[in-house]
Design an enzyme around this catalytic site. Structure first.
Site, PDB file in Angstrom:
ATOM      1  N   ARG A 150       0.856  -1.206   0.000  1.00  0.00           N
ATOM      2  CA  ARG A 150       0.000   0.000   0.000  1.00  0.00           C
ATOM      3  C   ARG A 150       0.884   1.245   0.000  1.00  0.00           C
ATOM      4  O   ARG A 150       0.651   2.189  -0.737  1.00  0.00           O
ATOM      5  CB  ARG A 150      -0.909  -0.012   1.225  1.00  0.00           C
ATOM      6  CG  ARG A 150      -2.264  -0.656   1.001  1.00  0.00           C
ATOM      7  CD  ARG A 150      -2.192  -2.030   0.371  1.00  0.00           C
ATOM      8  NE  ARG A 150      -3.475  -2.672   0.294  1.00  0.00           N
ATOM      9  CZ  ARG A 150      -3.997  -3.435   1.282  1.00  0.00           C
ATOM     10  NH1 ARG A 150      -3.305  -3.684   2.381  1.00  0.00           N
ATOM     11  NH2 ARG A 150      -5.183  -3.976   1.137  1.00  0.00           N
ATOM     12  N   ASP A 179      -0.240  -5.971  -3.923  1.00  0.00           N
ATOM     13  CA  ASP A 179      -1.648  -5.669  -3.625  1.00  0.00           C
ATOM     14  C   ASP A 179      -2.200  -4.834  -4.777  1.00  0.00           C
ATOM     15  O   ASP A 179      -1.505  -4.561  -5.770  1.00  0.00           O
ATOM     16  CB  ASP A 179      -1.788  -4.956  -2.267  1.00  0.00           C
ATOM     17  CG  ASP A 179      -3.073  -5.389  -1.565  1.00  0.00           C
ATOM     18  OD1 ASP A 179      -4.153  -5.222  -2.169  1.00  0.00           O
ATOM     19  OD2 ASP A 179      -3.001  -5.913  -0.440  1.00  0.00           O
ATOM     20  N   HIS A 250      -6.944  -8.826  -4.742  1.00  0.00           N
ATOM     21  CA  HIS A 250      -5.863  -7.887  -4.385  1.00  0.00           C
ATOM     22  C   HIS A 250      -4.772  -7.894  -5.458  1.00  0.00           C
ATOM     23  O   HIS A 250      -3.581  -7.909  -5.138  1.00  0.00           O
ATOM     24  CB  HIS A 250      -5.290  -8.223  -2.999  1.00  0.00           C
ATOM     25  CG  HIS A 250      -6.202  -7.832  -1.875  1.00  0.00           C
ATOM     26  ND1 HIS A 250      -6.287  -6.555  -1.389  1.00  0.00           N
ATOM     27  CD2 HIS A 250      -7.103  -8.551  -1.162  1.00  0.00           C
ATOM     28  CE1 HIS A 250      -7.193  -6.501  -0.405  1.00  0.00           C
ATOM     29  NE2 HIS A 250      -7.709  -7.699  -0.263  1.00  0.00           N
ATOM     30  N   ASP A 312      -7.283 -13.418   0.776  1.00  0.00           N
ATOM     31  CA  ASP A 312      -8.342 -12.711   1.507  1.00  0.00           C
ATOM     32  C   ASP A 312      -9.175 -11.884   0.530  1.00  0.00           C
ATOM     33  O   ASP A 312      -8.726 -11.532  -0.557  1.00  0.00           O
ATOM     34  CB  ASP A 312      -7.737 -11.805   2.591  1.00  0.00           C
ATOM     35  CG  ASP A 312      -6.736 -10.818   2.029  1.00  0.00           C
ATOM     36  OD1 ASP A 312      -6.044 -11.179   1.060  1.00  0.00           O
ATOM     37  OD2 ASP A 312      -6.632  -9.696   2.543  1.00  0.00           O
ATOM     38  N   GLU A 313     -10.406 -11.590   0.942  1.00  0.00           N
ATOM     39  CA  GLU A 313     -11.252 -10.588   0.299  1.00  0.00           C
ATOM     40  C   GLU A 313     -11.301 -10.755  -1.228  1.00  0.00           C
ATOM     41  O   GLU A 313     -10.728  -9.959  -1.967  1.00  0.00           O
ATOM     42  CB  GLU A 313     -10.740  -9.188   0.676  1.00  0.00           C
ATOM     43  CG  GLU A 313     -10.803  -8.962   2.184  1.00  0.00           C
ATOM     44  CD  GLU A 313     -10.106  -7.706   2.651  1.00  0.00           C
ATOM     45  OE1 GLU A 313     -10.563  -7.116   3.632  1.00  0.00           O
ATOM     46  OE2 GLU A 313      -9.076  -7.320   2.055  1.00  0.00           O
ATOM     47  N   TRP A 385      -7.568 -14.049  10.689  1.00  0.00           N
ATOM     48  CA  TRP A 385      -7.598 -12.606  10.974  1.00  0.00           C
ATOM     49  C   TRP A 385      -8.990 -12.095  11.261  1.00  0.00           C
ATOM     50  O   TRP A 385      -9.169 -11.079  11.904  1.00  0.00           O
ATOM     51  CB  TRP A 385      -6.973 -11.823   9.817  1.00  0.00           C
ATOM     52  CG  TRP A 385      -7.809 -11.714   8.573  1.00  0.00           C
ATOM     53  CD1 TRP A 385      -7.917 -12.647   7.575  1.00  0.00           C
ATOM     54  CD2 TRP A 385      -8.634 -10.613   8.171  1.00  0.00           C
ATOM     55  NE1 TRP A 385      -8.763 -12.193   6.597  1.00  0.00           N
ATOM     56  CE2 TRP A 385      -9.212 -10.949   6.932  1.00  0.00           C
ATOM     57  CE3 TRP A 385      -8.937  -9.374   8.741  1.00  0.00           C
ATOM     58  CZ2 TRP A 385     -10.082 -10.101   6.254  1.00  0.00           C
ATOM     59  CZ3 TRP A 385      -9.802  -8.525   8.064  1.00  0.00           C
ATOM     60  CH2 TRP A 385     -10.359  -8.892   6.829  1.00  0.00           C
ATOM     61  N   TYR A 410      -4.135  -5.973  15.103  1.00  0.00           N
ATOM     62  CA  TYR A 410      -3.919  -5.127  13.930  1.00  0.00           C
ATOM     63  C   TYR A 410      -3.374  -3.794  14.455  1.00  0.00           C
ATOM     64  O   TYR A 410      -4.115  -2.981  15.009  1.00  0.00           O
ATOM     65  CB  TYR A 410      -5.222  -4.940  13.149  1.00  0.00           C
ATOM     66  CG  TYR A 410      -5.432  -5.979  12.075  1.00  0.00           C
ATOM     67  CD1 TYR A 410      -5.015  -7.296  12.254  1.00  0.00           C
ATOM     68  CD2 TYR A 410      -6.028  -5.650  10.862  1.00  0.00           C
ATOM     69  CE1 TYR A 410      -5.197  -8.251  11.268  1.00  0.00           C
ATOM     70  CE2 TYR A 410      -6.224  -6.603   9.871  1.00  0.00           C
ATOM     71  CZ  TYR A 410      -5.815  -7.897  10.079  1.00  0.00           C
ATOM     72  OH  TYR A 410      -5.993  -8.834   9.093  1.00  0.00           O
ATOM     73  N   LEU A 411      -2.106  -3.576  14.270  1.00  0.00           N
ATOM     74  CA  LEU A 411      -1.481  -2.403  14.885  1.00  0.00           C
ATOM     75  C   LEU A 411      -1.634  -1.142  14.042  1.00  0.00           C
ATOM     76  O   LEU A 411      -1.213  -0.063  14.465  1.00  0.00           O
ATOM     77  CB  LEU A 411      -0.004  -2.684  15.189  1.00  0.00           C
ATOM     78  CG  LEU A 411       0.258  -3.876  16.117  1.00  0.00           C
ATOM     79  CD1 LEU A 411       1.735  -3.950  16.470  1.00  0.00           C
ATOM     80  CD2 LEU A 411      -0.584  -3.805  17.380  1.00  0.00           C
ATOM     81  N   ASP A 412      -2.235  -1.268  12.863  1.00  0.00           N
ATOM     82  CA  ASP A 412      -2.608  -0.049  12.139  1.00  0.00           C
ATOM     83  C   ASP A 412      -3.900   0.529  12.722  1.00  0.00           C
ATOM     84  O   ASP A 412      -4.232   1.677  12.477  1.00  0.00           O
ATOM     85  CB  ASP A 412      -2.759  -0.320  10.642  1.00  0.00           C
ATOM     86  CG  ASP A 412      -3.663  -1.506  10.353  1.00  0.00           C
ATOM     87  OD1 ASP A 412      -3.474  -2.563  10.975  1.00  0.00           O
ATOM     88  OD2 ASP A 412      -4.573  -1.382   9.504  1.00  0.00           O
ATOM     89  N   TRP A 467      -0.734  -2.962   8.441  1.00  0.00           N
ATOM     90  CA  TRP A 467      -1.209  -2.603   7.097  1.00  0.00           C
ATOM     91  C   TRP A 467      -0.921  -1.130   6.889  1.00  0.00           C
ATOM     92  O   TRP A 467      -1.020  -0.322   7.816  1.00  0.00           O
ATOM     93  CB  TRP A 467      -2.699  -2.904   6.977  1.00  0.00           C
ATOM     94  CG  TRP A 467      -3.006  -4.350   7.178  1.00  0.00           C
ATOM     95  CD1 TRP A 467      -3.582  -4.935   8.270  1.00  0.00           C
ATOM     96  CD2 TRP A 467      -2.730  -5.421   6.266  1.00  0.00           C
ATOM     97  NE1 TRP A 467      -3.684  -6.288   8.075  1.00  0.00           N
ATOM     98  CE2 TRP A 467      -3.178  -6.620   6.861  1.00  0.00           C
ATOM     99  CE3 TRP A 467      -2.157  -5.482   4.991  1.00  0.00           C
ATOM    100  CZ2 TRP A 467      -3.060  -7.863   6.233  1.00  0.00           C
ATOM    101  CZ3 TRP A 467      -2.045  -6.714   4.373  1.00  0.00           C
ATOM    102  CH2 TRP A 467      -2.496  -7.886   4.980  1.00  0.00           C
ATOM    103  N   GLU A 469      -2.131   1.291   4.517  1.00  0.00           N
ATOM    104  CA  GLU A 469      -2.914   2.307   3.785  1.00  0.00           C
ATOM    105  C   GLU A 469      -2.642   3.706   4.351  1.00  0.00           C
ATOM    106  O   GLU A 469      -2.527   4.677   3.613  1.00  0.00           O
ATOM    107  CB  GLU A 469      -4.417   2.017   3.918  1.00  0.00           C
ATOM    108  CG  GLU A 469      -4.901   0.808   3.165  1.00  0.00           C
ATOM    109  CD  GLU A 469      -4.921  -0.438   4.030  1.00  0.00           C
ATOM    110  OE1 GLU A 469      -4.100  -0.518   4.969  1.00  0.00           O
ATOM    111  OE2 GLU A 469      -5.751  -1.330   3.765  1.00  0.00           O
TER     112      GLU A 469
END
Ligand code: ACM
Length: 572
Positions: A150, A179, A250, A312-313, A385, A410-412, A467, A469
């Site tokens: 990202r 991604d 992704h 994922d996703e 997750w 999730y540390l973001d 992550w 972003e």
């Protein structure tokens, strides 16, 4: 001895009477050949930080002041360190089960030497407490994911991050290399992946819902030699770099470079916004061959026994739009004549082909938990997750799992509830919350009592996620990661240890300061760490827990989350 008791993560046992002794300039250091990387790293770090010379000598030198030896009665990742009085100066004995234990011992020794040991230059006595440390971790997989897709993180910053992970006894760095928003690994046979796919013409600012853009090109990639250097650097510090090459979703950056692989024909554009893309791979034989070729090169560069495949996703809209893809799913037996099964099974089918390819090369695939299902080979590791319940199902089905629940690690996600948190997305995860992380919480064991039994799968360990972003620089990564990553490290190394808050405050933050880490101060961000006016997307953990329990509500679920793709992405 101010720092002796402040080690993070806390060793299982540390005994000291507080007396400190200096290590002599010119002290001889001997290492078993299997432990040389750890001994060399500690010698160099100490020489730089304290301005002294330590002299390597043969492994059986009886006069060595410092020895690193193998003790096979210890676990491979366990160690014992003793610092004793050698007649007015320190004598250091490290015994380790194997290289992994020696790396942890070397890091503990550095912490025992105080904050100065975290500087790259200086002149001071290297004083160590007279101490005996006996130590071994709770989990073998103590991971951290760094998303360099990202936002690209320059190589020097990745190397620095490896140092910081190793300093906390973390031993897996999952490098999220591809991604929608960028492809970061050079692949010789497909040069357009980086020529075209490694940059976007602008980036979203804050949550994608704000529809705000910066008008500024962003990009970057690592050459194969850059990645080989990162792998070697990490290995010398006891860290395995697990590359992540995501599919079948992704992949918008890849499809921009090679649109013929897209389920939706036409031109594509490296994605400038966050959230989830409907642009996915056409799961054709050509796509399987393409990814097999990419993975061949990945395996040339990375020595990790594990390779992550994403998974994922994955919206299936584009597959359903294509009669030939629907027919292909039927032809593969994924949709029966009675309508049983679904095109969505192409997701597991595609990843299974790649997992088999990896297996033929002696590697094991790792996937996100959406890929768990009937088509996924049982030797594939599942990283959970979206919640804890899926982990119970995957373990029962025979998968080994890595616990990475967004509800906890999730540390973001925002570190506090204040308006001054920069781009506040996700759940509030304080230092205390992360320190309290338990991969298999008591409530889950009550809800799923079979977990306490002898399931075919194993919990390999846990992983924190960064992550990116909204982490667009090493400074932002520092802020999100620290000190919470130290809390995570202790949760997966020695969760029973008391006094984390005091050790952090009175000892460890000074080490991070000395290392130049721009962590989040315990009382909140400094003015320049804020992002006034940039919108995040906070979520309410209590409400989601009440609604979904151990299953969690994370991730985008087709059909559940409305017509708009990305309506409920895991992050803002
Ligand atoms: C993920 O957060 N989409 C794995």
């Amino acid at each position: 001895m101010p720092y002796a008791a402040d080690v993070v993560p806390a060793p299982v046992s540390l005994r000291t009477d507080g007396e400190a002794l200096a290590l002599r300039d010119g002290a001889r250091i001997a290492a078993d050949p299997d432990l040389r990387d750890a001994a060399r790293w500690w010698r160099r770090a100490s020489e730089d930080a304290f301005g002294l010379d330590l002299v390597p000598t043969g492994p059986s030198d009886p006069d060595a002041d410092v020895t690193f030896g193998v003790d096979t009665s210890l676990p491979a990742d366990g160690y014992r360190v003793t610092v004793a009085d050698g007649g007015g100066h320190a004598v250091v004995r490290v015994a380790a089960g194997a290289a992994a234990g020696a790396h942890a011992a070397a890091q503990t020794l550095r912490q025992l030497a105080g904050p100065q040991a975290f500087r790259r230059a200086g002149r001071a006595a290297l004083a160590l407490p007279v101490v005996t440390v006996d130590d071994a971790p709770r989990f073998g997989w103590r991971g951290v994911l760094l998303d360099v897709a990202r936002h690209f993180l320059p190589k020097a910053d990745v190397l620095r991050f490896v140092d910081l992970a190793a300093a906390h006894h973390l031993n897996v760095l999952q490098l999220h290399l591809t991604d929608d928003q960028g492809w970061r690994i050079e692949v010789e046979r497909y040069p357009r992946l980086t020529e075209v796919g490694s940059w976007r013409h602008e980036s979203g600012v804050g949550t994608w819902r704000a529809e705000r853009y910066d008008g500024r090109p962003h990009g970057g990639c690592y050459t194969r030699d850059d990645l080989r250097e990162i792998v070697a650097y990490a290995r010398e510090r006891g860290v395995t770099v697990v590359p992540e090459i995501g599919s079948p979703g992704h992949v918008q950056a890849l499809l921009t470079a090679y649109p013929e692989l897209a389920a939706r024909p036409g031109t594509h554009e490296v994605r400038t916004t966050w959230g989830i893309s409907e642009d996915v791979i056409d799961p054709s034989d050509a796509a399987v061959d393409f990814f097999a070729g990419v993975l061949d090169e990945v395996c040339e560069v990375f020595d990790s026994p594990f390779v992550a495949l994403g998974g994922d996703e994955v919206p299936t809209t584009a597959w359903r739009e294509r009669p030939d893809i629907v027919a292909r799913a039927a032809g593969l037996g994924l949709v029966g004549p009675d309508g049983e099964g679904d095109v969505a099974r192409l997701h597991g089918w595609f990843l299974a082909r790649l997992a088999e390819h990896l297996r033929s090369k002696g590697r094991r695939a790792v996937v996100w938990d959406e890929a768990f299902g009937p088509d996924l080979p049982r030797d594939v590791v599942v990283t959970c997750w979206r919640g804890h319940a899926v982990a119970a199902d995957a373990l029962a089905a025979g998968h080994d799992v890595v616990m990475a629940p967004e509800q906890q690690v999730y540390l973001d996600h925002r570190a506090a509830d204040g308006d001054d948190e920069p781009v506040p997305v996700g759940f509030v995860r304080t230092v205390a919350d992360v320190r309290a992380f338990e991969p298999l919480p008591a409530g889950l064991l009550e809800a799923r009592p079979e977990l306490a039994g002898d399931l075919p799968g194993t919990v390999l360990g846990a992983q924190a996620q960064l992550w990116s972003e909204h982490l667009d620089s090493a400074r932002r990564v520092d802020y999100a990661a620290f000190p919470r990553l130290a809390a995570f490290a202790e949760a997966v190394w020695n969760p029973a240890a008391p006094g984390f808050d005091e050790r952090l405050r009175d000892g460890h933050l000074a080490r991070l300061d000395a290392a130049g880490v721009e962590y989040r101060p315990l009382d909140g961000p400094r003015p320049w760490q804020q992002r006034p006016g940039v919108a995040g997307w906070p979520r309410d953990l209590g409400a989601e827990r009440a609604a979904a329990g151990w299953a969690g509500m994370g991730g985008w679920v087709e059909g559940r989350d409305g017509a708009e793709p990305g309506e409920r992405p895991g992050r803002g």
